[in-house]
Design a protein around this motif. Structure first.
Motif, mmCIF file in Angstrom:
data_model
loop_
_atom_site.group_PDB
_atom_site.id
_atom_site.type_symbol
_atom_site.label_atom_id
_atom_site.label_comp_id
_atom_site.label_asym_id
_atom_site.label_seq_id
_atom_site.Cartn_x
_atom_site.Cartn_y
_atom_site.Cartn_z
ATOM 1 N N CYS A 17 0.796 -1.234 0.000
ATOM 2 C CA CYS A 17 0.000 0.000 0.000
ATOM 3 C C CYS A 17 0.824 1.277 0.000
ATOM 4 O O CYS A 17 0.285 2.351 -0.261
ATOM 5 C CB CYS A 17 -0.975 -0.004 1.167
ATOM 6 S SG CYS A 17 -0.204 0.002 2.807
ATOM 7 N N TYR A 18 2.111 1.203 0.305
ATOM 8 C CA TYR A 18 3.022 2.342 0.295
ATOM 9 C C TYR A 18 2.464 3.479 1.147
ATOM 10 O O TYR A 18 2.424 3.358 2.366
ATOM 11 C CB TYR A 18 3.340 2.755 -1.141
ATOM 12 C CG TYR A 18 4.503 3.714 -1.264
ATOM 13 C CD1 TYR A 18 5.704 3.503 -0.593
ATOM 14 C CD2 TYR A 18 4.400 4.844 -2.056
ATOM 15 C CE1 TYR A 18 6.772 4.392 -0.704
ATOM 16 C CE2 TYR A 18 5.466 5.738 -2.187
ATOM 17 C CZ TYR A 18 6.639 5.502 -1.492
ATOM 18 O OH TYR A 18 7.681 6.377 -1.609
ATOM 19 N N HIS A 19 1.991 4.562 0.559
ATOM 20 C CA HIS A 19 1.483 5.686 1.346
ATOM 21 C C HIS A 19 -0.035 5.694 1.447
ATOM 22 O O HIS A 19 -0.617 6.656 1.951
ATOM 23 C CB HIS A 19 1.975 7.006 0.775
ATOM 24 C CG HIS A 19 3.441 7.207 1.000
ATOM 25 N ND1 HIS A 19 4.167 8.133 0.309
ATOM 26 C CD2 HIS A 19 4.321 6.604 1.832
ATOM 27 C CE1 HIS A 19 5.429 8.096 0.707
ATOM 28 N NE2 HIS A 19 5.549 7.164 1.616
ATOM 29 N N ASP A 38 1.751 -3.422 4.075
ATOM 30 C CA ASP A 38 3.069 -3.100 3.536
ATOM 31 C C ASP A 38 4.118 -3.593 4.520
ATOM 32 O O ASP A 38 3.873 -3.612 5.735
ATOM 33 C CB ASP A 38 3.217 -1.587 3.321
ATOM 34 C CG ASP A 38 4.286 -1.259 2.294
ATOM 35 O OD1 ASP A 38 3.920 -0.843 1.174
ATOM 36 O OD2 ASP A 38 5.484 -1.430 2.595
ATOM 37 N N ASP A 42 7.862 2.652 7.837
ATOM 38 C CA ASP A 42 7.754 4.043 7.385
ATOM 39 C C ASP A 42 6.522 4.241 6.505
ATOM 40 O O ASP A 42 5.816 5.244 6.618
ATOM 41 C CB ASP A 42 9.005 4.480 6.621
ATOM 42 C CG ASP A 42 10.212 4.690 7.524
ATOM 43 O OD1 ASP A 42 10.027 4.852 8.752
ATOM 44 O OD2 ASP A 42 11.339 4.698 6.997
ATOM 45 N N ALA A 43 6.263 3.293 5.616
ATOM 46 C CA ALA A 43 5.087 3.378 4.749
ATOM 47 C C ALA A 43 3.805 3.326 5.576
ATOM 48 O O ALA A 43 2.888 4.128 5.356
ATOM 49 C CB ALA A 43 5.100 2.254 3.718
ATOM 50 N N ASP A 45 3.417 4.109 8.747
ATOM 51 C CA ASP A 45 3.320 5.364 9.504
ATOM 52 C C ASP A 45 2.802 6.489 8.621
ATOM 53 O O ASP A 45 1.953 7.290 9.041
ATOM 54 C CB ASP A 45 4.674 5.743 10.099
ATOM 55 C CG ASP A 45 5.139 4.786 11.187
ATOM 56 O OD1 ASP A 45 4.307 4.009 11.715
ATOM 57 O OD2 ASP A 45 6.348 4.807 11.501
ATOM 58 N N THR A 46 3.289 6.548 7.387
ATOM 59 C CA THR A 46 2.830 7.579 6.453
ATOM 60 C C THR A 46 1.357 7.388 6.107
ATOM 61 O O THR A 46 0.606 8.363 6.007
ATOM 62 C CB THR A 46 3.696 7.581 5.177
ATOM 63 O OG1 THR A 46 5.056 7.808 5.554
ATOM 64 C CG2 THR A 46 3.254 8.650 4.197
ATOM 65 N N CYS A 47 0.920 6.145 5.952
ATOM 66 C CA CYS A 47 -0.498 5.867 5.704
ATOM 67 C C CYS A 47 -1.359 6.426 6.833
ATOM 68 O O CYS A 47 -2.391 7.070 6.589
ATOM 69 C CB CYS A 47 -0.745 4.359 5.594
ATOM 70 S SG CYS A 47 -0.122 3.595 4.100
ATOM 71 N N ASN A 50 -1.576 10.070 6.612
ATOM 72 C CA ASN A 50 -2.461 10.450 5.514
ATOM 73 C C ASN A 50 -3.935 10.275 5.864
ATOM 74 O O ASN A 50 -4.778 11.037 5.392
ATOM 75 C CB ASN A 50 -2.091 9.681 4.245
ATOM 76 C CG ASN A 50 -0.828 10.219 3.619
ATOM 77 O OD1 ASN A 50 -0.457 11.367 3.822
ATOM 78 N ND2 ASN A 50 -0.146 9.379 2.857
#
Length: 186
Positions: A17-19, A38, A42-43, A45-47, A50
């Motif tokens: 899913c990345y971001h 994912d 880091d990905a 956490d970014t999700c 977002n």
């Protein structure tokens, strides 16, 4: 966004899913439940950031993100989904890596196809950002790999659409053929 518009009332699985772009768009378009997976913390956490930035009510558990290798997740997943997005990172950085990458694409797609809802069926969007996969045999190689994965999964699939990079990804087939690197099959 085309796939997101088909997510209304559906359970959605977003692999790699990345971001969270697919996940957030599916939720915005009325998905009942969205799970993004994912292997990168880091990905994930970014999700989660977002989700907050886009004013989703994350208390409803409509959107969840899991940090796990997608192969492990698919093997242990008890759920089935009506929409699945599989968008792994580049697995074939060059033509020499193609045999190994093909085996990986095959197993990932086979396992994802097995998670499509047995009773109602569903939609499966699978992608490659590896030019070696996209360009081999005029683009047929990736699609044949998906077809073979569906046979191994013992599930029938129908190809609805094939697309490439968006118009903002400039392509020059003569001076820079590697620019043709993205294939998405629904």
């Amino acid at each position: 966004l085309m796939v997101a518009s088909l997510c209304h009332g559906k359970n959605v699985l977003d692999l790699c899913c990345y971001h969270g772009g697919f996940s957030l768009n599916a939720a915005k378009h009325g998905a009942i439940k969205v799970v993004g997976v994912d292997s990168s913390q880091d990905a994930i956490d970014t999700c989660r950031v977002n989700v907050k930035l886009n004013d989703f009510d994350d208390d409803t558990a409509k959107i969840s993100f899991v940090k796990m290798d997608i192969s492990e997740y698919m093997k242990s997943c008890p759920d089935q989904y009506q929409v699945i997005v599989l968008d792994p990172p580049k697995l074939a950085p060059n033509e020499k890596a193609l045999p190994r990458a093909t085996r990986k694409y095959h197993s990932l797609n086979r396992d994802a196809i097995q998670l499509i809802d047995d009773e109602h069926g569903g939609l499966f969007l699978t992608c490659t950002c590896s030019a070696a996969m996209t360009q081999k045999d005029g683009g047929r190689y990736f699609l044949e790999t998906i077809q073979q994965a569906s046979v191994a999964a013992r599930r029938e699939i129908t190809l609805l659409r094939v697309s490439g990079a968006a118009a903002c990804h400039t392509q020059s087939p003569f001076s820079f053929p590697a620019g043709n690197y993205l294939t998405a099959a629904l």
